[in-house]
Design an enzyme around this catalytic site. Structure first.
Site, PDB file in Angstrom:
ATOM      1  CE  LYS A   1      -1.877   4.998   6.816  1.00  0.00           C
ATOM      2  NZ  LYS A   1      -2.881   5.620   7.735  1.00  0.00           N
TER       3      LYS A   1
ATOM      4  CD  GLU B   1     -11.335   6.886   4.098  1.00  0.00           C
ATOM      5  OE1 GLU B   1     -10.801   6.013   4.312  1.00  0.00           O
ATOM      6  OE2 GLU B   1     -10.919   7.525   2.992  1.00  0.00           O
TER       7      GLU B   1
ATOM      8  NE  ARG C   1      -2.634   1.198   3.454  1.00  0.00           N
ATOM      9  CZ  ARG C   1      -3.229   0.989   4.840  1.00  0.00           C
ATOM     10  NH1 ARG C   1      -4.649   0.949   4.692  1.00  0.00           N
ATOM     11  NH2 ARG C   1      -2.724   1.265   5.923  1.00  0.00           N
TER      12      ARG C   1
END
Ligand code: PMP
Length: 283
Positions: A145, A178, A53
Site C-alpha cells: 500500500k 482490483e 499490513r
C-alpha cells in the site's frame, strides 16, 4: 467545525499546522507507505490487521519501521481519542524521511496519523449499484500500500467523466485484478470468485471471504474481463465502501443492471459481522 488533530513525527498538532519537510523521500520520490482504517462508533475496526499490513508494506519496500506494533496502535488510539469522531477515517502514513542524495533511503522514516470524520458513499450507490470502468494502468508492487497512486488518480479522473465511481485494473492479458481503491468480486453460478494474487490484500476482502465462506463456495482465482462482463453479480469492497454492488462495466450493463441477491445477502452479513465485533469490543 474545529480542525482535526494529527500526529506527526512525535507530536500532536492541529491538522492545519501539520507539516513535513520538503526533502522527505515521500514528497521527492513517492517513497512511503500508508494504511487506512475506520472506526465504528469510536472503535477502530480491524486495527491489528491494518497495522500488520502497514508493516508488510514497509518490509516489501525495505522501509525501516523503528516503532513497535503496540506503539503504532497506541498512537492510533490516542489520535482517535483526541478527535472523538463517532465514525472516523484514520490514515497511518510512514514516509521515507530524509535522504542524503534524495535517492537512498535513510534510517529516519517519519510516522503520521491523521483522523477525519469518515465520508461514506451515498445510500443510492448501495441501493442501485454503481458503474466502474477498466484501466490499462498497473500498480507496481500491488501487494504494497504505497503512497504512489498516480495511475489510480488518472484512471479515476477518466472514470468520473462517464459517471463511474471506480476504475478496475486490467492487465495486458486481459485479467481484471482490483479497483484503484477496492477489491473485486463476482458471483457466478452461486459461487463467489475473487482474484488471489497481484492485488492488495484488502482487509474488507478478508472479512467478506470469512462471512461468505459460511454460505457460499468461495473460489480464489484469476478473473478475466470476459468473466466480469458475464458475471451474475459483481461487487467491490473497501474500508469506506464496505460492499458496493456494481451494475455497469465500461458502460455495459452487468448482473442484470441491479444489485444481486447474493451481494445484498453479503451486505447484510457484513453489517452483522461489524455489529458483533463492536459488541465484543465493548463487552
Ligand atoms: N486495493 C487497493 C489498491 C486499495 O487502495 C484499497 C484501499 N485500501 C483496497 C484494495 C481495499 O482495501 P481495504 O479493504 O483494506 O480498504
Amino acid at each position: 467545525m474545529t480542525s482535526p488533530v494529527y500526529y506527526v513525527d512525535g507530536r500532536f498538532v492541529p491538522a492545519d499546522q501539520a507539516t513535513l519537510p520538503l526533502g522527505d523521500l515521500a514528497i521527492m520520490r513517492g517513497y512511503g507507505i500508508f494504511d487506512f482504517l475506520r472506526t465504528y462508533r469510536r472503535v477502530p475496526f480491524k486495527l491489528r490487521e491494518h497495522v500488520l499490513r502497514l508493516y508488510s508494506s514497509a518490509e516489501q519496500i525495505g522501509l525501516a519501521m523503528p516503532w513497535s506494533v503496540g506503539e503504532v496502535e497506541a498512537i492510533v488510539h490516542e489520535t482517535n481519542d483526541r478527535n472523538g469522531y463517532d465514525d472516523a477515517a484514520i490514515r497511518i502514513v510512514v514516509t521515507g524521511g530524509p535522504s542524503p542524495d534524495l535517492m537512498m533511503p535513510g534510517q529516519q522514516p517519519r510516522l503520521a496519523v491523521m483522523a477525519e470524520p469518515i465520508s461514506t458513499p451515498p445510500e443510492r450507490q448501495y441501493a442501485q449499484g454503481v458503474g466502474v470502468t477498466t484501466t490499462r494502468m498497473a500498480r507496481i508492487l500491488p501487494t504494497v500500500k504505497s503512497l504512489n497512486y498516480l495511475g489510480a488518480i488518472l484512471a479515476v479522473v477518466e472514470a468520473r467523466k462517464i459517471g463511474a465511481v471506480e476504475a478496475i485494473y486490467r492487465t495486458p492479458d486481459d485479467h481484471v485484478t482490483e479497483g484503484t481503491r477496492s477489491n473485486l468480486f463476482i458471483f457466478r453460478g452461486g459461487k463467489l470468485l475473487t482474484p488471489e494474487s497481484g492485488i492488495l490484500p484488502g482487509i474488507t476482502r478478508q472479512v467478506v471471504l470469512e462471512v461468505a465462506a459460511r454460505e457460499y463456495p468461495v473460489v480464489l482465482t484469476d478473473l478475466t474481463y470476459a468473466d466480469l462482463l458475464g458475471a451474475d453479480e459483481v461487487f467491490i469492497t473497501s474500508t469506506t465502501k464496505e460492499i458496493v454492488p456494481v451494475v455497469k462495466v465500461d458502460g455495459q450493463v452487468v448482473g442484470g443492471g441491479r444489485p444481486g441477491e447474493c451481494t445484498q445477502d453479503l451486505m447484510e452479513r457484513f453489517k452483522a459481522y461489524v455489529d458483533r465485533c463492536l459488541t465484543e469490543a465493548v463487552a
